[in-house]
Enzyme design. Structure first.
Site, PDB file in Angstrom:
ATOM      1  N   GLN A 145      -0.896  -7.962   7.050  1.00 47.06           N
ATOM      2  CA  GLN A 145      -0.568  -8.643   5.613  1.00 47.06           C
ATOM      3  C   GLN A 145      -1.277 -10.102   5.964  1.00 47.06           C
ATOM      4  O   GLN A 145      -0.559 -11.228   6.586  1.00 47.06           O
ATOM      5  CB  GLN A 145       0.903  -8.704   5.474  1.00 47.06           C
ATOM      6  CG  GLN A 145       1.209  -7.430   5.543  1.00 47.06           C
ATOM      7  CD  GLN A 145       0.958  -6.367   4.271  1.00 47.06           C
ATOM      8  OE1 GLN A 145       1.297  -6.850   3.232  1.00 47.06           O
ATOM      9  NE2 GLN A 145       0.513  -5.385   4.399  1.00 47.06           N
TER      10      GLN A 145
ATOM     11  N   GLY B 230       8.669  -7.737  -3.268  1.00 47.96           N
ATOM     12  CA  GLY B 230       7.637  -7.060  -2.236  1.00 47.96           C
ATOM     13  C   GLY B 230       6.209  -7.970  -2.239  1.00 47.96           C
ATOM     14  O   GLY B 230       6.115  -8.744  -2.962  1.00 47.96           O
ATOM     15  N   HIS B 231       5.384  -7.396  -1.564  1.00 50.06           N
ATOM     16  CA  HIS B 231       4.179  -8.138  -1.183  1.00 50.06           C
ATOM     17  C   HIS B 231       3.021  -8.156  -2.578  1.00 50.06           C
ATOM     18  O   HIS B 231       3.267  -6.960  -3.127  1.00 50.06           O
ATOM     19  CB  HIS B 231       3.265  -7.680  -0.028  1.00 50.06           C
ATOM     20  CG  HIS B 231       2.962  -6.243   0.127  1.00 50.06           C
ATOM     21  ND1 HIS B 231       2.157  -5.694   1.090  1.00 50.06           N
ATOM     22  CD2 HIS B 231       3.395  -5.123  -0.744  1.00 50.06           C
ATOM     23  CE1 HIS B 231       2.168  -4.456   1.060  1.00 50.06           C
ATOM     24  NE2 HIS B 231       2.823  -4.106  -0.139  1.00 50.06           N
ATOM     25  N   ASN B 232       2.813  -9.261  -2.915  1.00 52.63           N
ATOM     26  CA  ASN B 232       1.789  -9.167  -3.962  1.00 52.63           C
ATOM     27  C   ASN B 232       2.487  -9.126  -5.275  1.00 52.63           C
ATOM     28  O   ASN B 232       1.522  -8.892  -6.641  1.00 52.63           O
ATOM     29  CB  ASN B 232       0.615  -8.166  -3.979  1.00 52.63           C
ATOM     30  CG  ASN B 232      -0.355  -8.410  -2.848  1.00 52.63           C
ATOM     31  OD1 ASN B 232      -0.219  -7.757  -1.862  1.00 52.63           O
ATOM     32  ND2 ASN B 232      -0.914  -9.513  -2.597  1.00 52.63           N
TER      33      ASN B 232
END
Lengths: 339, 339, 339
Positions: free
Chosen positions: A199, A240-242
């Protein structure tokens, strides 16, 4: 600290409100209509509670002109009484002053930069190359990892973690237990065993954002996770990511947005509602509590899923029929054709 | 640290991938297809995004042979490009080095044992009889209670709590705010007042597990709560006492398993999904987001509950009818009999 | 510490239970029926597991008279064997002793008052005017803000945050990561930008309450958020500002109550269930897991919402029909009228 005190006239002047009644009343606190005592300011924002006006002991009440008719006491008339009350109440909030300086127990990497007017509390850790801006408060037990930037006038109340590559704008407020910038949940299957997808992105948080207690915002896989300005997140939220959240959007407690979801501006996401990954929600969408957004939303408006609560016995019968719903529908449609 | 850099040929060799094009391209980073710059590696795992290939400035793209047809740049062909990318991206991750040793501020019980190559960060507490294995990193602000064992190569990123009787295998990664080994929620009613059922078990976490930020895993009442090897838990997950999760199962954010549930191997539990207590889910079960598992599942496959999202007005009408579903079904079935 | 040990006769006497069999058996631990070894006490509370009785190696089993028929070993007969077991098991729990005193690393405001018999652990911060009562334990890494009161015999296990104006009664137990007294989520829109409504209230937690790991309880906006005595909250629960929870109510993991909700006494709120704001739930209401309470409940009983889990293919078909439910119902009702 001297407790704050204002006259009714001073409040009217300061916030541009119409005063009806005595301009010389001394106000030294705020309360609900039901509980206010003499010397306190209360508000009436919802006409449903107008009946409380007669019995209230509040010295001063801020309300809409429509609701002012029957009232006998001293009044402040506002177009939006709740907003006016919020501003006035802020005058009576006695926040502890956090002196500038770094607590002797704090562990600050030599490559980090702490502005002279910033406060770094006890048991704080600040990692390599991180920056704490002027006037910011890093509360006790917070951990700032490497390569983070905290703008000016931010407050990390206590025990906040910025893991790595987190960049906060100005005046960002983060409540205890929040974790920003942890690894996104990126996994790939390799011969029956998970491997971790690095990540490598960060988190960007715009000016005036607020992030609730124990909320988590993962950092991006390659690009960043982004909160635009004035995003307001309640407690226990998972981002969450992004994910990208548009300016002025508010999310209520326990809601979640999965990886790469894009939520527009001025959205309201209800408590425990969920947004699946890689979806797009346009501006000015309201999602009601515990609803699940499973496809993109392109029209502003209010959206819901779920079933209504009933007593368990009734629910069991109806829920059992849900399993037959397609079959039932086919029968109905077939019967219709026959007739 | 020198930033990592590899040639396209080196990457192909190292990961056994077919190279199409120039073996001498220098790669010093990774990015998405859309954002990559010269000198970067990108991936195409989903054919839906194939159109991005033409515009991408990535020097090197890893993709499936099927998707390689139209591409003009230098390519790495992989059977599973996402997994290949994950492995290559790991080369470019610059993780901070945590030096072996115990930070002077850490409070370590005299009966605890810290391996010489372990790193114990600032403001860490290690309780009686606990063990930290070789190469493990205990990040700042973590609290390790009594009788815990942390294997080799583990990382507790920061502010992780292992309450008591928690035993981690090798290479376990735990994100900030996670709480492992708190009391299970065991209560018995005694003359109108709750009494606490002592939680005398522990938690066993297998090798290569990952536990997300602010996730909680309670310790067992009598026996242990168990995560088998390679279990992957996202953020904000709740695992009740005496749950057992099979190897290689992944659970997405905000999901939960209530006490004594048993989840099989290679399961995928969607975000905010729930599993009631004392149930058993067999291997290779997928539960979609926000679904509730209310009885045991004995067949592999994908399972769901819930209703689809619609605009609120439509939803209100349909939801109101849900309350009449059994009555409606009876009418339909009765009408069918009549005809 | 000498491990605890009792004879079967001592246990019977101490808890007023009927002993059937040998009064001189030595018991030095507790276990499940399935796993018990000689020297251990087990329980049978649910007749479904009666078959385990024959195979159990437990020296002593506590059970109901109804279940005692076939048993051959030594028995304790109890009206409520689970409660009896809970009380006996507590004798075998070896809790670490926390010595009175303030750890040298703790940072205690000069205006705070710590009782001589209280334990304040490493890296604890105690703010201005806060009070820690006799016999209370403040575990490592906890942050007590300003104007908090912790009664006698409380335990904050580790890394607990009381933000400000939190008042705990006696014997309150709070698990790691819990955040009590953070700002309620109060916002008002002002010319397209959110402004914060000051949160001037506090949190009152009654005697014998238990608050789970990573649970959050916001402080009130003007009045207090209140947990009456003996409220039991599991992990990851979110309690909004000005909520009131009645005595002896238990809420399971991941459940939530939004602002100003009032939950009665002796309620059981299932895991991941939600209660919308400003609702009232009367005493003795059970809400099943993942149900959403969207209007007040005035009758005791069990309540549910949601749909049953099925395989995804079946679910898709039925869920699609949910969107047509009102239209289908109209057809059915119309057809009924015709006939």
């Amino acid at each position: 600290m001297t407790p704050p005190s204002f006259t009714s006239g001073e409040l009217a002047d300061r916030f541009g409100l119409e005063l009806r009644g005595d301009a010389g009343l001394r106000i030294d606190g705020v309360a609900t209509l039901a509980r206010a005592e003499a010397g306190q300011l209360a508000f009436l924002a919802n006409s449903r509670y107008r009946a409380q006006l007669a019995d209230s002991r509040a010295s001063l009440v801020v309300l809409r002109a429509d609701d002012a008719g029957d009232a006998t006491g001293t009044l402040l008339v506002a177009k939006d009484p709740y907003t006016a009350f919020a501003k006035m109440a802020a005058l009576f909030e006695q926040k502890p002053v956090r002196e500038p300086g770094v607590h002797p127990s704090a562990v600050v990497d030599p490559s980090a930069r702490i502005a002279p007017g910033a406060h770094v509390g006890p048991f704080v850790v600040v990692g390599a190359r991180s920056i704490v801006g002027e006037g910011s408060v890093i509360g006790p037990g917070s951990v700032i990892g490497d390569d983070c930037v905290i703008g000016e006038g931010c407050e990390l109340v206590a025990r906040v973690t910025l893991v790595t590559r987190v960049r906060l704008g100005q005046r960002v407020l983060i409540h205890p237990g929040a974790v920003i910038g942890a690894d996104g949940f990126g996994l790939a299957m390799d011969s029956g065993h998970w491997i971790k997808v690095p990540q490598l992105g960060g988190v960007v948080v715009g000016d005036d954002c607020e992030i609730g207690a124990n909320t988590t915002i993962d950092r991006g896989a390659l690009d960043d996770t982004v909160l635009e300005e004035d995003v307001r997140l309640d407690n226990q939220i998972q981002i969450g990511h992004n994910v990208r959240i548009g300016a002025h959007t508010a999310m209520a407690g326990c809601s979640a947005a999965a990886g790469s979801a894009r939520i527009g501006r001025y959205c309201l996401i209800g408590g425990a509602a969920g947004v699946l990954g890689h979806l797009e929600i346009c501006d000015r969408v309201v999602v009601t509590a515990m609803s699940l957004v499973t496809s993109s939303i392109t029209e502003p408006g209010e959206y819901s899923s779920g079933t209504p609560l009933t007593d368990n016995r009734t629910w069991r019968k109806n829920a059992a029929r849900f399993k037959q719903l397609d079959a039932l529908a086919r029968r109905v449609l077939a019967a219709d054709k026959e007739t």
